[in-house]
Each structure stands twice: as C-alpha cells, then as structure tokens.
Design a protein around this motif. Structure first.
Motif, PDB file in Angstrom:
ATOM      1  N   GLY A   5      15.692  -6.394  28.025  1.00 15.14           N
ATOM      2  CA  GLY A   5      14.756  -6.826  29.247  1.00 15.14           C
ATOM      3  C   GLY A   5      15.008  -7.819  30.584  1.00 15.14           C
ATOM      4  N   SER A   6      15.555  -8.813  29.913  1.00 16.68           N
ATOM      5  CA  SER A   6      15.672 -10.425  30.644  1.00 16.68           C
ATOM      6  C   SER A   6      16.506 -10.214  31.203  1.00 16.68           C
ATOM      7  CB  SER A   6      16.591 -11.118  29.210  1.00 16.68           C
ATOM      8  OG  SER A   6      18.289 -11.270  29.254  1.00 16.68           O
ATOM      9  N   GLY A   7      17.112  -9.359  32.451  1.00 17.45           N
ATOM     10  CA  GLY A   7      17.703  -8.904  33.295  1.00 17.45           C
ATOM     11  C   GLY A   7      19.035 -10.010  33.571  1.00 17.45           C
ATOM     12  N   GLY A   8      19.679 -10.323  32.611  1.00 24.00           N
ATOM     13  CA  GLY A   8      20.891 -10.964  32.208  1.00 24.00           C
ATOM     14  C   GLY A   8      21.810  -9.562  32.317  1.00 24.00           C
ATOM     15  N   HIS A   9      23.668  -9.978  32.153  1.00 26.19           N
ATOM     16  CA  HIS A   9      24.285  -9.226  32.037  1.00 26.19           C
ATOM     17  C   HIS A   9      24.753  -8.362  30.700  1.00 26.19           C
ATOM     18  CE1 HIS A   9      24.657  -9.914  36.230  1.00 26.19           C
ATOM     19  NE2 HIS A   9      24.353  -9.134  36.755  1.00 26.19           N
ATOM     20  N   GLY A  33      32.177  -4.531  32.454  1.00 26.62           N
ATOM     21  CA  GLY A  33      31.217  -4.722  33.145  1.00 26.62           C
ATOM     22  C   GLY A  33      31.191  -5.465  34.311  1.00 26.62           C
ATOM     23  N   PRO A  34      29.911  -5.953  34.459  1.00 27.06           N
ATOM     24  CA  PRO A  34      28.668  -6.067  33.442  1.00 27.06           C
ATOM     25  C   PRO A  34      27.631  -4.715  34.048  1.00 27.06           C
ATOM     26  CG  PRO A  34      28.160  -7.197  35.811  1.00 27.06           C
ATOM     27  CD  PRO A  34      29.651  -6.537  35.661  1.00 27.06           C
ATOM     28  N   TYR A  35      26.917  -4.986  32.508  1.00 26.27           N
ATOM     29  CA  TYR A  35      26.572  -3.401  32.343  1.00 26.27           C
ATOM     30  C   TYR A  35      24.674  -3.958  32.996  1.00 26.27           C
ATOM     31  CZ  TYR A  35      30.512  -0.964  31.649  1.00 26.27           C
ATOM     32  OH  TYR A  35      31.363  -0.128  31.763  1.00 26.27           O
ATOM     33  N   ALA A  36      23.562  -3.260  33.087  1.00 23.05           N
ATOM     34  CA  ALA A  36      22.484  -3.395  33.075  1.00 23.05           C
ATOM     35  C   ALA A  36      21.754  -4.000  31.950  1.00 23.05           C
ATOM     36  CB  ALA A  36      21.982  -2.700  34.346  1.00 23.05           C
ATOM     37  N   ASP A  40      24.183   0.476  28.147  1.00 24.47           N
ATOM     38  CA  ASP A  40      25.274   1.130  28.474  1.00 24.47           C
ATOM     39  C   ASP A  40      26.761   0.373  28.572  1.00 24.47           C
ATOM     40  OD1 ASP A  40      23.695   2.326  30.354  1.00 24.47           O
ATOM     41  OD2 ASP A  40      23.072   0.569  31.943  1.00 24.47           O
ATOM     42  N   ALA A  41      26.215  -0.619  28.186  1.00 24.37           N
ATOM     43  CA  ALA A  41      27.823  -1.694  27.779  1.00 24.37           C
ATOM     44  C   ALA A  41      28.294  -0.957  26.572  1.00 24.37           C
ATOM     45  CB  ALA A  41      27.330  -3.150  26.690  1.00 24.37           C
TER      46      ALA A  41
END
Length: 67
Positions: A5-9, A33-36, A40-41
């Motif tokens: 949940g760090s907000g990275g991709h 990607g990127p995926y959230a 998802d990735a």
C-alpha cells in the motif's frame, strides 16, 4: 512480493514472469503496467487476454461477422 500500500507502481515482467516494483522494474519493453497493486500486476496476462477477446469480438461485430 506483497502489496504494502505504499502508493508505488507494480509491473508484470514478461521476461522474468514476475511482479516488479518501481525499485526493480525491467526496461519498458519487458513489462506490462503500471498497475496500482501487486495483485493487478500478477493478473496482467489474464487482463490482456480478456481485453483482446473483447476487442476481437468488437472488430467482428463491426465487420458484420457472426450474424
């Protein structure tokens, strides 16, 4: 790898067949990607298949096939 949940991709690497992050991502030619999220990735190839199937069906509809 976990989705912290760090907000990275997150990316799906087609070369290594794994989820990668911004910190360790391969060159763009090897990733989707990127995926959230990591999940998802991890499902990227399934998403690609579903979108391709939908687009193929739409192309067939436009071409008048399947009537």
């Amino acid at each position: 790898m976990s989705d912290d949940g760090s907000g990275g991709h997150y990316y799906w690497c087609t070369r290594h067949h794994r989820v990668e992050t911004d910190a360790d991502v391969c060159p763009a030619r090897h990733v989707l990607g990127p995926y959230a999220s990591a999940a998802d990735a991890d499902n990227a190839l399934q998403t690609v298949r579903e979108r391709n199937d939908a687009w193929d069906a739409e192309d067939a509809r436009w071409a008048g096939e399947g009537r």
